[in-house]
Design a protein around this motif. Structure first.
Motif, PDB file in Angstrom:
ATOM      1  N   UNK A 189      59.129  95.862  46.519  1.00  0.00           N
ATOM      2  CA  UNK A 189      59.574  96.006  48.248  1.00  0.00           C
ATOM      3  C   UNK A 189      58.753  94.570  48.726  1.00  0.00           C
ATOM      4  N   UNK A 190      59.352  94.787  50.425  1.00  0.00           N
ATOM      5  CA  UNK A 190      58.654  93.931  51.108  1.00  0.00           C
ATOM      6  C   UNK A 190      56.210  94.197  51.436  1.00  0.00           C
ATOM      7  N   UNK A 191      56.804  95.402  51.528  1.00  0.00           N
ATOM      8  CA  UNK A 191      55.574  96.361  51.227  1.00  0.00           C
ATOM      9  C   UNK A 191      54.895  95.586  50.557  1.00  0.00           C
ATOM     10  N   UNK A 192      55.138  96.454  48.976  1.00  0.00           N
ATOM     11  CA  UNK A 192      54.307  95.504  48.206  1.00  0.00           C
ATOM     12  C   UNK A 192      53.852  94.246  48.484  1.00  0.00           C
ATOM     13  N   UNK A 193      54.594  93.511  48.523  1.00  0.00           N
ATOM     14  CA  UNK A 193      54.359  91.551  48.777  1.00  0.00           C
ATOM     15  C   UNK A 193      53.240  91.099  49.218  1.00  0.00           C
ATOM     16  N   UNK A 194      53.524  92.345  50.791  1.00  0.00           N
ATOM     17  CA  UNK A 194      52.560  91.942  51.423  1.00  0.00           C
ATOM     18  C   UNK A 194      51.415  92.813  51.601  1.00  0.00           C
ATOM     19  N   UNK A 233      61.067  87.926  49.661  1.00  0.00           N
ATOM     20  CA  UNK A 233      60.399  88.496  50.727  1.00  0.00           C
ATOM     21  C   UNK A 233      60.183  87.021  52.014  1.00  0.00           C
ATOM     22  N   UNK A 234      60.900  87.449  52.946  1.00  0.00           N
ATOM     23  CA  UNK A 234      60.258  86.147  54.254  1.00  0.00           C
ATOM     24  C   UNK A 234      59.241  86.635  54.955  1.00  0.00           C
ATOM     25  N   UNK A 237      58.302  84.793  49.536  1.00  0.00           N
ATOM     26  CA  UNK A 237      57.737  84.670  48.186  1.00  0.00           C
ATOM     27  C   UNK A 237      59.022  85.868  47.229  1.00  0.00           C
ATOM     28  N   UNK A 238      58.250  84.970  45.978  1.00  0.00           N
ATOM     29  CA  UNK A 238      59.843  85.495  44.979  1.00  0.00           C
ATOM     30  C   UNK A 238      59.292  86.676  44.409  1.00  0.00           C
ATOM     31  N   UNK A 239      59.881  87.677  43.947  1.00  0.00           N
ATOM     32  CA  UNK A 239      59.949  88.488  42.838  1.00  0.00           C
ATOM     33  C   UNK A 239      60.071  87.565  41.806  1.00  0.00           C
ATOM     34  N   UNK A 240      59.518  87.777  40.424  1.00  0.00           N
ATOM     35  CA  UNK A 240      59.928  87.239  39.278  1.00  0.00           C
ATOM     36  C   UNK A 240      60.487  87.878  38.407  1.00  0.00           C
ATOM     37  N   UNK A 241      60.602  89.030  39.137  1.00  0.00           N
ATOM     38  CA  UNK A 241      61.777  90.377  37.598  1.00  0.00           C
ATOM     39  C   UNK A 241      62.852  91.113  38.252  1.00  0.00           C
TER      40      UNK A 241
END
Ligand SMILES: [Zn+2]
Length: 292
Positions: free
Chosen positions: A240-245, A277-278, A268-272
């Motif tokens: 989620x954006x929160x996790x990436x943050x 996420x911008x 940023x890109x989630x590999x899975x």
């Protein structure tokens, strides 16, 4: 959602068995990663195995990771599964195209190449369990069969299959894992071996309309089978954006400051699951404020 796993025992618990249909799971992976047919087949086989091996774990928070690293064009495949049938994964190079193998089938072994398979089970202990074996054929099922025997000392039969439509979408996917318990009698093992010898490919069986239950009836022909559980399975990513943050916060003030100085939004890109996420410069500044 129609994908599910069955868990069963047979021959008075001398055998434990899992079978799954994962067509939608693998099709979701294909769409998310825009994989070529051979990459879809490789990833789909590992996702199918991962979903079944995930539900073998007991704890609610247990996490299984299967990692294939090879010198073939795919370079590597990573799959993560939980004990509730949720599975996700990716291949390093999703657009590999290579000629069919000698049987005219997608050459998964050729695309994976030589290398190793690693199985990591994080069961909330201090150290995760890690087992590693050399790849036998790169076809995934044989590699897992070897892993179970060599690393876990559990004689197993593993069958995995992914079949594509003409438009390269996923037509069928599924598989089975059948394991012999330590107290199994010779007769049981011999009979199971004979069954596995004569079984057709998983894709052929799925194409004939087999369900996870009837797949097991084929592999365990002549045994009394007791189905203990039916578990829905799906491709699921918890990003989620929160996790990436949170990940951004963890890289530290210096790097964040540099990103802000560049004055450009960061992607940023989630590999899975391949979600992007911008973060705008304003958002990066906000994150920097939260950063100690
Ligand atoms: Zn994701």
């Amino acid at each position: 959602m129609s994908d599910y796993i069955v868990r069963a025992i047979a021959a008075d618990s001398q055998i434990r068995a899992f079978a799954a249909v994962t067509t939608e799971t693998v099709e979701t992976a294909r769409k998310d990663h825009n994989t070529s047919p051979v990459a879809t087949a490789a990833l789909g086989r590992l996702l199918t195995a991962g979903s079944m091996m995930g539900v073998m774990m007991k704890g609610d928070k247990d996490i299984l990771t299967l990692q294939v690293k090879g010198d073939g064009l795919l370079q590597g495949i990573t799959v993560t599964a939980d004990s509730k049938g949720r599975v996700k994964g990716y291949v390093v190079e999703p657009d590999v195209i290579i000629p069919a193998n000698a049987k005219g089938k997608l050459d998964v072994g050729g695309a994976v190449g030589h290398g190793f398979l690693q199985v990591i089970k994080d069961m909330g202990l201090k150290e995760p369990y890690v087992g590693q074996v050399a790849l036998q054929t790169g076809e995934i099922a044989e590699d897992l069969t070897y892993y179970f025997a060599a690393s876990e000392q559990v004689p197993s039969a593993v069958g995995l299959g992914v079949l594509m439509n003409k438009d390269n979408t996923v037509r069928q996917a599924g598989g089975f894992i059948v394991q012999v318990m330590p107290f199994a009698e010779e007769e049981t093992i011999a009979k199971l071996e004979a069954n596995v010898q004569k079984i057709q490919s998983v894709t052929t069986l799925l194409e004939q309309g087999h369900t996870p239950e009837s797949l097991l009836e084929q592999v365990l022909d002549g045994f009394d089978i007791e189905i203990n559980d039916r578990i829905p399975t799906e491709f699921y990513c918890n990003c989620s954006k929160e996790r990436v943050e949170k990940a951004l916060i963890s890289i530290g003030r210096k790097e964040l400051n540099e990103m802000i100085q560049e004055g450009k939004k960061v992607e940023l890109n989630c590999h899975f699951c391949n979600t992007n996420y911008t973060f705008s410069v304003e958002e990066l500044k906000e994150i920097l404020r939260k950063c100690k």
